[in-house]
Design a protein around this motif. Structure first.
Motif, PDB file in Angstrom:
ATOM      1  N   PHE A   1       0.619  -1.259   0.109  1.00  0.00           N
ATOM      2  CA  PHE A   1       0.324   0.190   0.282  1.00  0.00           C
ATOM      3  C   PHE A   1       1.101   1.351   0.392  1.00  0.00           C
ATOM      4  N   ASP A   2       0.514   2.115  -0.499  1.00  0.00           N
ATOM      5  CA  ASP A   2       1.248   4.059  -0.269  1.00  0.00           C
ATOM      6  C   ASP A   2       0.243   3.830   0.423  1.00  0.00           C
ATOM      7  N   ALA A   3       0.745   5.585   1.183  1.00  0.00           N
ATOM      8  CA  ALA A   3      -0.337   6.524   1.598  1.00  0.00           C
ATOM      9  C   ALA A   3      -0.160   8.130   1.264  1.00  0.00           C
ATOM     10  N   ILE A   4      -1.145   8.447   1.204  1.00  0.00           N
ATOM     11  CA  ILE A   4      -1.819  10.198   0.785  1.00  0.00           C
ATOM     12  C   ILE A   4      -1.851  11.306   2.176  1.00  0.00           C
ATOM     13  N   ARG A   5      -0.469  11.883   2.788  1.00  0.00           N
ATOM     14  CA  ARG A   5      -0.392  12.662   3.876  1.00  0.00           C
ATOM     15  C   ARG A   5      -1.716  13.333   3.858  1.00  0.00           C
ATOM     16  N   VAL A   6      -2.570  13.308   4.623  1.00  0.00           N
ATOM     17  CA  VAL A   6      -3.872  14.837   4.522  1.00  0.00           C
ATOM     18  C   VAL A   6      -3.166  15.281   5.330  1.00  0.00           C
ATOM     19  N   PRO A   7      -3.128  17.154   6.173  1.00  0.00           N
ATOM     20  CA  PRO A   7      -3.316  17.954   6.855  1.00  0.00           C
ATOM     21  C   PRO A   7      -4.232  17.997   7.593  1.00  0.00           C
ATOM     22  N   ALA A   8      -4.652  18.415   8.842  1.00  0.00           N
ATOM     23  CA  ALA A   8      -5.684  17.469   9.441  1.00  0.00           C
ATOM     24  C   ALA A   8      -6.497  19.430   9.926  1.00  0.00           C
ATOM     25  N   THR A   9      -6.416  19.877   8.921  1.00  0.00           N
ATOM     26  CA  THR A   9      -7.016  20.444   8.597  1.00  0.00           C
ATOM     27  C   THR A   9      -8.097  20.702   7.717  1.00  0.00           C
ATOM     28  N   ARG A  10      -7.159  20.019   6.792  1.00  0.00           N
ATOM     29  CA  ARG A  10      -7.727  19.861   5.724  1.00  0.00           C
ATOM     30  C   ARG A  10      -9.451  18.565   5.887  1.00  0.00           C
ATOM     31  N   VAL A  11      -8.977  17.308   6.114  1.00  0.00           N
ATOM     32  CA  VAL A  11      -9.443  16.164   6.807  1.00  0.00           C
ATOM     33  C   VAL A  11     -10.843  17.218   8.206  1.00  0.00           C
ATOM     34  N   HIS A  12     -10.348  17.799   8.855  1.00  0.00           N
ATOM     35  CA  HIS A  12     -11.701  18.021   9.584  1.00  0.00           C
ATOM     36  C   HIS A  12     -12.078  19.753   8.781  1.00  0.00           C
ATOM     37  N   ALA A  13     -12.497  20.132   7.861  1.00  0.00           N
ATOM     38  CA  ALA A  13     -13.263  21.372   7.110  1.00  0.00           C
ATOM     39  C   ALA A  13     -13.924  20.052   6.173  1.00  0.00           C
TER      40      ALA A  13
END
Length: 168
Positions: free
Chosen positions: A54-66
């Motif tokens: 597998f690979d991983a996409i790093r997503v900032p918490a602010t983007r997820v929370h928005a």
């Protein structure tokens, strides 16, 4: 199809057989799976090489929370479990720690969020109850090979962009 999150609640525990099979599948990303199992037993977390399984996409918490419109853990967990329908890890060293969405190695990704792949390692927590203060499962994989669809992640992030554009 529009996907709505279920009411927040505790994660559903994996049956032991699936947990063992899924743990073995995750550990198999490393050429020495026994080392991974030992790290999980000792520290609750193991560094796994990205790319083979597998690979991983790093997503900032602010983007997820928005996108979720909340930073409440049970709400975020329920939403991501329903929307992404696959495993997500969170760096919990700080409140702004990023989310890591696990996807198939050869799946397309054309967004600005960083894709982590071959020659990169990711701290992967042991399945089950959180034991690491560094990282935790937000959504655990349910069976071997369970991964997120990057198209669903892309749609979620576009939702965050749209919400940001229309909010005062």
């Amino acid at each position: 199809m529009t996907r709505f999150p279920p009411h927040p609640g505790p994660p559903t525990p994996l049956p032991d057989l699936d947990k063992h099979r899924t743990s073995a599948w995750l550990a198999g990303a490393d050429p020495h799976p026994a080392t991974v199992h030992a790290a999980w037993a000792e520290r609750g977390i193991a560094l796994l090489p990205l790319g083979p399984r597998f690979d991983a996409i790093r997503v900032p918490a602010t983007r997820v929370h928005a996108a979720v419109h909340s930073d409440d853990l049970p709400t975020v967990t329920a939403f991501l479990r329903d929307w992404l329908a696959g495993p997500v890890i969170r760096d919990t060293r700080s409140a702004s720690g990023p989310y890591y969405v696990l996807i198939a190695p050869n799946s397309p990704w054309n967004r600005p969020e960083e894709r982590l792949t071959t020659h990169t390692f990711l701290g992967v927590p042991r399945l089950g109850h959180p034991v690491s203060t560094l990282t935790r499962w937000v959504v655990q994989p349910t069976v071997p090979g369970d991964l997120c669809d990057p198209a669903h992640l892309s749609a979620l992030l576009m939702t965050a962009e749209t919400l940001r554009a229309v909010e005062p």
